[in-house]
Scaffold this active site. Structure first.
Site, PDB file in Angstrom:
ATOM      1  N   ARG A  18      -0.237 -12.961   7.649  1.00  0.00           N
ATOM      2  CA  ARG A  18      -0.023 -14.337   8.091  1.00  0.00           C
ATOM      3  C   ARG A  18       1.459 -14.712   8.091  1.00  0.00           C
ATOM      4  NH1 ARG A  18      -3.333 -19.043   8.178  1.00  0.00           N
ATOM      5  NH2 ARG A  18      -2.049 -20.694   9.111  1.00  0.00           N
ATOM      6  N   HIS A  43       2.774   0.131  -4.549  1.00  0.00           N
ATOM      7  CA  HIS A  43       3.116   1.326  -3.778  1.00  0.00           C
ATOM      8  C   HIS A  43       3.971   0.907  -2.580  1.00  0.00           C
ATOM      9  CE1 HIS A  43       1.643   5.443  -2.078  1.00  0.00           C
ATOM     10  NE2 HIS A  43       2.800   5.104  -1.536  1.00  0.00           N
ATOM     11  N   GLU A  72       4.278   3.603  -7.355  1.00  0.00           N
ATOM     12  CA  GLU A  72       3.881   4.798  -6.624  1.00  0.00           C
ATOM     13  C   GLU A  72       4.747   4.944  -5.371  1.00  0.00           C
ATOM     14  OE1 GLU A  72      -0.921   4.539  -7.583  1.00  0.00           O
ATOM     15  OE2 GLU A  72      -0.172   4.060  -5.576  1.00  0.00           O
ATOM     16  N   HIS A 200      -8.027   5.926  -6.732  1.00  0.00           N
ATOM     17  CA  HIS A 200      -8.328   5.871  -5.306  1.00  0.00           C
ATOM     18  C   HIS A 200      -9.815   5.670  -5.083  1.00  0.00           C
ATOM     19  CE1 HIS A 200      -8.003   6.362  -0.967  1.00  0.00           C
ATOM     20  NE2 HIS A 200      -6.698   6.243  -1.135  1.00  0.00           N
ATOM     21  N   ASP A 201     -10.143   4.516  -4.530  1.00  0.00           N
ATOM     22  CA  ASP A 201     -11.518   4.125  -4.190  1.00  0.00           C
ATOM     23  C   ASP A 201     -12.430   3.991  -5.405  1.00  0.00           C
ATOM     24  OD1 ASP A 201     -10.954   3.864  -1.516  1.00  0.00           O
ATOM     25  OD2 ASP A 201     -11.580   5.887  -0.986  1.00  0.00           O
TER      26      ASP A 201
END
Length: 247
Positions: A18, A43, A72, A200-201
């Protein structure tokens, strides 16, 4: 207890879609800290598609002395525009931990880890430089990775197991093989003298199984699922839910 580090990249993605400053990444970090998380992860990338260098700097001031700061990124991605490079950012803000990830502009998200046998030589001077700054260094690795003795030799202190394949298998209803691969990777890394992180996930659905299977899991870094779940449950409540799972 395994430390929960909340990845705030998705807050920045929403803000960037936005323009302007809302939602505010520092307010999100403060909310997570007040809810009890032990760390904040970001990251930054050269394309600045989510967290930007100014975010990294403002969070450093907010987090100092409160929780761990984990940054990261790809150490081989050079400066570009306002992005000074990962190592330069670390010189500025001195995070508690730097997780090195071999990602590129073409990746929507991190999807593989380092080859420790092939990459150790070129990683060595960067690891040494980060260690000189007082940063703990972790390397993102695939489940089933080998060569952990090379990581130890160049001064790496932790690995982060890429848990994307495990999460995908869990969602499909048969995670046994991928879970076993993560467990074996963690065991071999620990035997080499490395502490083990995972990320991750990971989600409320699959985290408990992974946590129970890996003794001594030091840290999990969770962003995408946590921020998505927070849309329904609220950010503070969601952080507390994850902490309960880790207990």
């Amino acid at each position: 207890m395994t430390l929960l580090s909340v990845n705030l990249n998705k807050i920045a993605v929403l803000r960037n879609s936005r323009g302007g400053s809302e939602p505010d990444i520092s307010t999100a970090a403060a909310t997570c800290i007040e809810a009890g998380c032990g760390g904040i992860t970001v990251h930054p990338r050269p394309d600045m598609r989510h967290v930007r260098p100014d975010d990294v700097r403002s969070l450093a001031a907010l987090l100092r002395g409160r929780v761990e700061y984990n940054i990261e990124g790809n150490p081989f991605a050079g400066p570009r525009g306002e992005y000074p490079g990962l190592i330069a950012l670390c010189h500025e803000v001195r995070p508690a931990q730097v997780t090195l990830v071999p990602d590129s502009d073409g990746q929507i998200t991190s999807d593989h880890g380092f080859d420790l046998i092939q990459d150790a030589k070129r990683l060595r001077p960067l690891v040494a430089e980060l260690r000189e700054l007082g940063c703990r260094v972790s390397l993102f690795v695939d489940p089933g990775a080998g060569g952990f003795e090379h990581a130890v030799d160049i001064g790496v202190q932790r690995i982060e197991i890429y848990t994307g394949p495990y999460a995908e298998a869990f969602a499909e209803g048969d995670a046994a093989a991928q879970l076993a691969l993560c467990v074996d990777t963690a065991r071999r890394a620990q035997q080499a003298g490395l502490a083990v992180n995972a990320g991750h996930d990971l989600s409320q659905a699959n985290l408990g199984t992974l946590r129970a299977a890996i003794p001594g899991l030091a840290e999990v870094s969770i962003g995408h699922a946590l921020i998505g779940e927070a849309l329904y449950e609220g950010l503070a409540n969601t952080v507390r839910n994850y902490l309960q799972i880790l207990r």
